[in-house]
Design an enzyme around this catalytic site. Structure first.
Site, short mmCIF file in Angstrom:
data_model
loop_
_atom_site.label_atom_id
_atom_site.label_comp_id
_atom_site.label_asym_id
_atom_site.label_seq_id
_atom_site.Cartn_x
_atom_site.Cartn_y
_atom_site.Cartn_z
N PRO A 146 0.79 -1.22 0.00
CA PRO A 146 0.00 0.00 0.00
C PRO A 146 0.82 1.28 0.00
O PRO A 146 1.87 1.38 0.64
CB PRO A 146 -0.84 -0.10 1.28
CG PRO A 146 -0.23 -1.16 2.10
CD PRO A 146 0.53 -2.05 1.19
N ASN A 147 0.30 2.22 -0.75
CA ASN A 147 0.80 3.60 -0.85
C ASN A 147 2.11 3.74 -1.63
O ASN A 147 2.57 4.86 -1.83
CB ASN A 147 0.92 4.26 0.53
CG ASN A 147 -0.41 4.34 1.21
OD1 ASN A 147 -1.39 4.80 0.62
ND2 ASN A 147 -0.50 3.85 2.44
N ARG A 198 4.81 11.37 -1.95
CA ARG A 198 4.52 11.23 -0.52
C ARG A 198 5.78 11.33 0.31
O ARG A 198 6.79 10.73 -0.01
CB ARG A 198 3.80 9.92 -0.22
CG ARG A 198 4.69 8.69 -0.25
CD ARG A 198 3.95 7.44 0.13
NE ARG A 198 3.92 7.25 1.56
CZ ARG A 198 4.08 6.08 2.16
NH1 ARG A 198 4.28 4.99 1.47
NH2 ARG A 198 4.04 6.00 3.47
N TYR A 237 10.88 9.05 1.60
CA TYR A 237 10.80 8.12 0.48
C TYR A 237 11.44 8.62 -0.82
O TYR A 237 11.49 7.89 -1.80
CB TYR A 237 9.34 7.73 0.21
CG TYR A 237 8.71 7.08 1.42
CD1 TYR A 237 9.04 5.77 1.76
CD2 TYR A 237 7.82 7.76 2.23
CE1 TYR A 237 8.48 5.16 2.88
CE2 TYR A 237 7.25 7.16 3.35
CZ TYR A 237 7.60 5.87 3.67
OH TYR A 237 7.05 5.27 4.78
N ASN A 256 8.11 -5.43 -1.09
CA ASN A 256 8.00 -4.36 -0.11
C ASN A 256 6.55 -4.38 0.38
O ASN A 256 5.66 -3.84 -0.28
CB ASN A 256 8.35 -3.00 -0.71
CG ASN A 256 8.33 -1.90 0.33
OD1 ASN A 256 7.74 -2.05 1.40
ND2 ASN A 256 8.97 -0.79 0.01
N ALA A 290 3.08 -0.92 4.72
CA ALA A 290 2.43 -0.93 6.04
C ALA A 290 2.02 -2.34 6.47
O ALA A 290 1.92 -2.61 7.67
CB ALA A 290 1.22 -0.01 6.04
N HIS A 308 3.96 -4.74 9.19
CA HIS A 308 3.76 -4.75 10.64
C HIS A 308 2.43 -5.35 11.07
O HIS A 308 2.13 -5.36 12.26
CB HIS A 308 3.86 -3.31 11.16
CG HIS A 308 4.85 -2.48 10.40
ND1 HIS A 308 6.21 -2.68 10.48
CD2 HIS A 308 4.68 -1.50 9.48
CE1 HIS A 308 6.83 -1.83 9.67
NE2 HIS A 308 5.92 -1.12 9.05
N ASP A 345 1.58 -15.92 5.61
CA ASP A 345 1.11 -17.27 5.34
C ASP A 345 1.10 -17.58 3.85
O ASP A 345 1.41 -18.71 3.44
CB ASP A 345 -0.27 -17.49 5.94
CG ASP A 345 -0.24 -17.59 7.47
OD1 ASP A 345 0.86 -17.70 8.05
OD2 ASP A 345 -1.35 -17.55 8.06
N GLU A 378 12.96 -9.10 1.27
CA GLU A 378 12.12 -8.05 1.85
C GLU A 378 12.84 -6.72 1.66
O GLU A 378 14.03 -6.61 1.97
CB GLU A 378 11.90 -8.33 3.34
CG GLU A 378 11.06 -7.30 4.04
CD GLU A 378 10.91 -7.60 5.54
OE1 GLU A 378 10.24 -6.78 6.21
OE2 GLU A 378 11.45 -8.59 6.04
N HIS A 428 12.61 -2.37 2.15
CA HIS A 428 11.99 -1.18 2.72
C HIS A 428 12.83 0.02 2.33
O HIS A 428 14.06 0.00 2.48
CB HIS A 428 11.89 -1.27 4.25
CG HIS A 428 11.07 -2.42 4.69
ND1 HIS A 428 9.71 -2.43 4.58
CD2 HIS A 428 11.43 -3.61 5.20
CE1 HIS A 428 9.25 -3.58 5.01
NE2 HIS A 428 10.27 -4.33 5.39
N ILE A 429 12.19 1.05 1.86
CA ILE A 429 12.89 2.26 1.43
C ILE A 429 13.52 2.95 2.64
O ILE A 429 14.68 3.34 2.62
CB ILE A 429 11.93 3.18 0.66
CG1 ILE A 429 11.49 2.48 -0.64
CG2 ILE A 429 12.59 4.53 0.37
CD1 ILE A 429 10.34 3.15 -1.36
N SER A 430 12.76 3.09 3.71
CA SER A 430 13.29 3.68 4.93
C SER A 430 13.81 2.56 5.84
O SER A 430 13.52 1.38 5.62
CB SER A 430 12.20 4.49 5.65
OG SER A 430 11.18 3.63 6.11
N ARG A 465 12.43 3.83 12.82
CA ARG A 465 11.16 4.55 12.71
C ARG A 465 10.36 4.42 14.00
O ARG A 465 10.86 3.95 15.01
CB ARG A 465 10.36 4.03 11.51
CG ARG A 465 11.04 4.07 10.15
CD ARG A 465 10.92 5.37 9.40
NE ARG A 465 9.61 5.96 9.33
CZ ARG A 465 8.74 5.79 8.34
NH1 ARG A 465 9.01 5.02 7.32
NH2 ARG A 465 7.57 6.41 8.37
N ARG A 483 6.46 0.50 13.75
CA ARG A 483 7.02 0.12 12.44
C ARG A 483 8.24 -0.79 12.56
O ARG A 483 8.77 -1.24 11.56
CB ARG A 483 7.42 1.36 11.66
CG ARG A 483 6.27 2.22 11.21
CD ARG A 483 6.75 3.29 10.25
NE ARG A 483 5.80 4.34 10.10
CZ ARG A 483 4.79 4.33 9.21
NH1 ARG A 483 4.63 3.31 8.41
NH2 ARG A 483 3.96 5.34 9.15
#
Length: 143
Positions: free
Chosen positions: A9-10, A17, A22, A74, A77, A80, A87, A98, A100-102, A107, A111
């Protein structure tokens, strides 16, 4: 090699954003860079982004049916919160990185927990969008 880059998402809002977190690169810019790298070694790469958990689960299931060999994921959200996505990945047994940009470990407290890190091949966190490139290059064994 057949690879799926899966975004949660996002991430469709990359470039607009929270640029201080990001960056200003769009998802399309990133996908273009990844495709160029994959094309250099004749790897097949596809991309999917959704804001809906069930669509991401279906994409993981579809990846299995399409003989995808690796996923770069990625979960955003859902990192978490989503036992269901975890699953799905365990169910199809497709190895994944996996991304993650940040740096999620620096954080907010909520997060810092990932439902995926312990089952991923490796985690790339805090490298900006370069984390995707690092994951792809490692998967393809190129530098």
């Amino acid at each position: 090699m057949k690879i799926l880059v899966l975004n949660g998402p996002n991430l469709n809002l990359l470039g607009i954003r929270e640029e201080d977190i990001y960056g200003n690169e769009t998802l399309q810019d990133l996908e273009h860079k990844l495709k160029e790298i994959a094309d250099e070694v004749n790897a097949e790469i596809s991309f999917y982004q959704s804001n809906a958990e069930h669509d991401l689960i279906n994409a993981i299931h579809d990846a299995y049916k399409a003989d995808v060999e690796l996923i770069i994921f990625n979960p955003a959200a859902y990192t978490h919160t989503s036992v269901a996505l975890r699953d799905a990945l365990l169910g199809v047994r497709i190895p994944f990185y996996e991304v993650h940009i940040s740096d999620i470990k620096t954080r907010e407290d909520f997060r810092q927990k990932s439902y995926f890190s312990d089952i991923a091949i490796k985690v790339f966190s805090g490298h900006g969008t370069n984390g995707y490139l690092l994951a792809l290059k490692e998967a393809l064994k190129i530098s």
